[in-house]
Design an enzyme around this catalytic site. Sequence first.
Site, PDB file in Angstrom:
ATOM      1  N   HIS A 114     -11.806 -56.354  15.661  1.00 55.66           N
ATOM      2  CA  HIS A 114     -11.845 -57.478  16.251  1.00 55.66           C
ATOM      3  C   HIS A 114     -12.154 -57.561  17.650  1.00 55.66           C
ATOM      4  O   HIS A 114     -12.190 -58.827  18.428  1.00 55.66           O
ATOM      5  CB  HIS A 114     -10.605 -58.354  15.992  1.00 55.66           C
ATOM      6  CG  HIS A 114      -9.460 -57.607  16.586  1.00 55.66           C
ATOM      7  ND1 HIS A 114      -8.990 -56.560  16.213  1.00 55.66           N
ATOM      8  CD2 HIS A 114      -8.958 -57.927  17.797  1.00 55.66           C
ATOM      9  CE1 HIS A 114      -7.703 -56.164  17.223  1.00 55.66           C
ATOM     10  NE2 HIS A 114      -7.751 -57.142  18.117  1.00 55.66           N
ATOM     11  N   LYS A 126     -12.681 -44.408  13.291  1.00 52.52           N
ATOM     12  CA  LYS A 126     -11.373 -44.500  12.473  1.00 52.52           C
ATOM     13  C   LYS A 126     -11.498 -43.339  11.414  1.00 52.52           C
ATOM     14  O   LYS A 126     -12.964 -43.507  10.789  1.00 52.52           O
ATOM     15  CB  LYS A 126     -11.289 -45.851  11.840  1.00 52.52           C
ATOM     16  CG  LYS A 126      -9.862 -45.781  11.300  1.00 52.52           C
ATOM     17  CD  LYS A 126      -9.574 -47.538  10.969  1.00 52.52           C
ATOM     18  CE  LYS A 126     -10.307 -48.080   9.719  1.00 52.52           C
ATOM     19  NZ  LYS A 126      -9.528 -49.086   9.179  1.00 52.52           N
ATOM     20  N   ASP A 277     -13.777 -60.771  10.436  1.00 55.24           N
ATOM     21  CA  ASP A 277     -13.750 -60.209  11.967  1.00 55.24           C
ATOM     22  C   ASP A 277     -14.807 -59.204  11.958  1.00 55.24           C
ATOM     23  O   ASP A 277     -16.024 -59.073  11.084  1.00 55.24           O
ATOM     24  CB  ASP A 277     -12.471 -59.587  12.362  1.00 55.24           C
ATOM     25  CG  ASP A 277     -12.137 -58.427  11.560  1.00 55.24           C
ATOM     26  OD1 ASP A 277     -12.708 -58.060  10.469  1.00 55.24           O
ATOM     27  OD2 ASP A 277     -11.604 -57.476  12.117  1.00 55.24           O
ATOM     28  N   ASP A 279     -15.629 -56.124  11.305  1.00 57.89           N
ATOM     29  CA  ASP A 279     -15.964 -55.389  10.531  1.00 57.89           C
ATOM     30  C   ASP A 279     -15.367 -55.796   9.121  1.00 57.89           C
ATOM     31  O   ASP A 279     -15.137 -55.329   7.875  1.00 57.89           O
ATOM     32  CB  ASP A 279     -14.876 -53.834  10.503  1.00 57.89           C
ATOM     33  CG  ASP A 279     -13.442 -54.241  10.702  1.00 57.89           C
ATOM     34  OD1 ASP A 279     -13.005 -55.262  11.020  1.00 57.89           O
ATOM     35  OD2 ASP A 279     -12.533 -52.963  10.222  1.00 57.89           O
ATOM     36  N   GLU A 364       0.200 -60.985   9.496  1.00 53.05           N
ATOM     37  CA  GLU A 364      -0.078 -62.141  10.302  1.00 53.05           C
ATOM     38  C   GLU A 364      -1.396 -62.138  10.955  1.00 53.05           C
ATOM     39  O   GLU A 364      -1.722 -63.309  11.436  1.00 53.05           O
ATOM     40  CB  GLU A 364       1.015 -62.332  11.157  1.00 53.05           C
ATOM     41  CG  GLU A 364       1.532 -61.304  12.384  1.00 53.05           C
ATOM     42  CD  GLU A 364       0.462 -60.928  13.351  1.00 53.05           C
ATOM     43  OE1 GLU A 364      -0.129 -61.764  13.863  1.00 53.05           O
ATOM     44  OE2 GLU A 364       0.028 -59.872  13.620  1.00 53.05           O
ATOM     45  N   SER A 365      -1.909 -61.149  11.395  1.00 54.88           N
ATOM     46  CA  SER A 365      -3.076 -60.809  12.207  1.00 54.88           C
ATOM     47  C   SER A 365      -4.227 -61.318  11.422  1.00 54.88           C
ATOM     48  O   SER A 365      -5.295 -60.471  11.411  1.00 54.88           O
ATOM     49  CB  SER A 365      -3.357 -59.681  12.768  1.00 54.88           C
ATOM     50  OG  SER A 365      -2.921 -58.623  11.958  1.00 54.88           O
ATOM     51  N   LYS A 376      -7.588 -54.120   4.260  1.00 54.84           N
ATOM     52  CA  LYS A 376      -7.483 -55.451   4.136  1.00 54.84           C
ATOM     53  C   LYS A 376      -8.851 -55.722   3.839  1.00 54.84           C
ATOM     54  O   LYS A 376      -9.839 -55.366   4.138  1.00 54.84           O
ATOM     55  CB  LYS A 376      -7.104 -56.220   5.178  1.00 54.84           C
ATOM     56  CG  LYS A 376      -7.507 -55.720   6.832  1.00 54.84           C
ATOM     57  CD  LYS A 376      -6.607 -56.467   7.891  1.00 54.84           C
ATOM     58  CE  LYS A 376      -7.209 -56.264   9.370  1.00 54.84           C
ATOM     59  NZ  LYS A 376      -6.451 -55.117   9.912  1.00 54.84           N
TER      60      LYS A 376
HETATM   61  C1  VG1 Z   1      -3.860 -55.751  15.748  1.00 58.65           C
HETATM   62  C2  VG1 Z   1      -2.877 -56.455  14.504  1.00 58.65           C
HETATM   63  C3  VG1 Z   1      -2.594 -55.573  13.305  1.00 58.65           C
HETATM   64  C4  VG1 Z   1      -3.776 -54.975  12.759  1.00 58.65           C
HETATM   65  C5  VG1 Z   1      -4.607 -54.474  13.860  1.00 58.65           C
HETATM   66  C6  VG1 Z   1      -5.862 -53.714  13.459  1.00 58.65           C
HETATM   67  O1  VG1 Z   1      -3.046 -54.606  16.103  1.00 58.65           O
HETATM   68  O2  VG1 Z   1      -1.757 -57.090  15.338  1.00 58.65           O
HETATM   69  O3  VG1 Z   1      -1.756 -56.458  12.631  1.00 58.65           O
HETATM   70  O4  VG1 Z   1      -3.515 -54.258  11.776  1.00 58.65           O
HETATM   71  O5  VG1 Z   1      -4.684 -55.202  14.874  1.00 58.65           O
HETATM   72  O6  VG1 Z   1      -6.845 -54.851  12.536  1.00 58.65           O
HETATM   73  P1  VG1 Z   1      -2.301 -54.528  17.597  1.00 58.65           P
HETATM   74  O7  VG1 Z   1      -1.523 -53.128  17.627  1.00 58.65           O
HETATM   75  O8  VG1 Z   1      -3.259 -54.972  18.353  1.00 58.65           O
HETATM   76  O9  VG1 Z   1      -1.290 -55.588  17.451  1.00 58.65           O
HETATM   77  V1  VG1 Z   1      -8.308 -54.683  12.855  1.00 58.65           V
HETATM   78  O10 VG1 Z   1      -8.786 -55.757  11.918  1.00 58.65           O
HETATM   79  O11 VG1 Z   1      -8.618 -55.024  14.523  1.00 58.65           O
HETATM   80  O12 VG1 Z   1      -8.760 -53.067  12.507  1.00 58.65           O
HETATM   81 CO    CO Z   2     -10.985 -55.564  11.437  1.00 58.22          CO
END
Ligand code: VG1
Ligand code: CO
Length: 543
Positions: A114, A126, A277, A279, A364-365, A376
């Site tokens: 994102h 990753k 988002d 990906d 929640e994200s 996801k």
């Molecule tokens: C954020 C979200 C988390 C999610 C992660 C990766 O992490 O809060 O819930 O799993 O992004 O999502 P953080 O540590 O910034 O709170 V993605 O779609 O950016 O891989």
């Molecule tokens: Co993502």
Amino acid sequence: MAILNIPSTPFPDQKPGTSGLRKKVAVFQQPNYLENFVQAIFQAIPALRGNTLVLGGDGRFHNDCAVQTVIRMAAANSVARVVVGRTGLLSTPAASNLIRQRRAAGGIILSASHNPGGPDGDFGIKFNEANGGPAPEKTTQAIHVATQGINSYAISETADVDLDRIGNHQVGDMTVEVVDPVDDYARLMQALVDFDAVGDWLKAGHRVQLDGLHAVGGPYAARIFADLLGATPGSVVNALPLPDFGQGHPDPNPVYAAHLVEAMARPDAPDFAAAFDGDADRNMILGRNFVVTPSDSLAVLAANARLLPQFRDGLAGVARSMPTSRAVDRVAAAQGFDCYETPTGWKFFGTLLDAGRIALCGEESYGTGANHVREKDGVWAALCWLNLLAARRQSVSEIVREHWAKFGRNFYSRHDYEGLSLEAGEAVMQALRGKLATLAGQAIAGMPVALADDFSYTDPVDGSVSAKQGVRVEFEGGARAVFRLSGTGTEGATLRVYLERFAADVTEHGQDTQQALQRVIAAAGEIGEIVRHTGRAEADVVT
Ligand code: VG1
Ligand code: CO
């Protein structure tokens, strides 16, 4: 094929965060930066030798260049076969599926998800394991340790592979198989979702809008919603992946996808909208004049699981990340299945999914997913919602309001304070941790604290322990504030404050969320001493 061993020295900052290693593009463009990290993956995961590696990315700036580097290094590190999406593209859930389908030893996903892209934006990488899921902490730690001991990396001296051409290519002894990035994933969706029911629902005149935000979800949405389900071609917008995401922020939430919220408020709004988002593993679900919070989305899917072919026999269990609202817990309690609470990050769902303890999980994200892959899955989540709309013959808002009436409503919001100094972020967390022992029993903003702790998780399947996963403050009556620092940012610190309050009474359910949470917000500000530590009177991003 000549193999070169290029001398190199470690970089101090190659520690993966919540989801892989994310840095500014300029950091990744430094000589040896990407190469060191990739070599560390090959060193930490010996199973890749002689085996298959899945490879692809979200198409952001530097994807094209990095994908060729990984291919050359895979050949030099004795990988037998690389399965790569055409032009180097794969969504994260599609990569997870391919790893499982091809029985690969793992996958490398090039994405900062994102985070914004383009030459001044972010890049990321990753590693996913053979189960298709993000590497668990013990593996990311092993990779990090390996980065600290790098003194050279191996790379083959070969020309770029033509990734536009589907089929097999040879790089020394290694085969590079270029595949259509959507084919296998689309087949998987057809096996999980009732395409006939959704197709009929569309034929009956219902309209949808799917927004790719110029990221990798576009091609998946175009194939699945337009070609296979028959949505009108105009239903899929911003579908062309661009290296800078069209200068947008590929984060599907009401702030960064405000245009979608506005579109859904117009008189001619479609019945359903979703966005994905960078990906395509995240999803935002909207109905006419209605935005579904991700926590509610998880709860609604859980409550209606038996209407979805994938869960026809019911759910073994569900899981949510700790800061996610406890709406799904109520469904689990009412329907008699298990509910697990894990730390933030999809990697913590892997063992539960593999063990069959859970079938559905979410964060929640804007993250929702299930046991069909180990990531996801944004497009899948949108399909599930369409399947529900078709099965229940109700609108999005009717379904959610009815859910609240039955289970009660967990008002929920996340307040992000972005671009703080590392010191300010740490100061908030340290001060909070210092208070934990004395908070319980105190009344803050008129609300007595029932419990305060720093979340520590023991994985019920493999027993691994992850401590310091966020400070939780629970108030009497069930309201809650959670504090943690982001592990995906690339600049300074981001403080995330998660706010929740339960309301059983249906007459309260129509309230504005921020209004309903006012006292919890005030209490969180007071407990976290946010203004004093950060100098910020207000959050930057409220979702
Ligand atoms: C954020 C979200 C988390 C999610 C992660 C990766 O992490 O809060 O819930 O799993 O992004 O999502 P953080 O540590 O910034 O709170 V993605 O779609 O950016 O891989
Ligand atoms: Co993502």
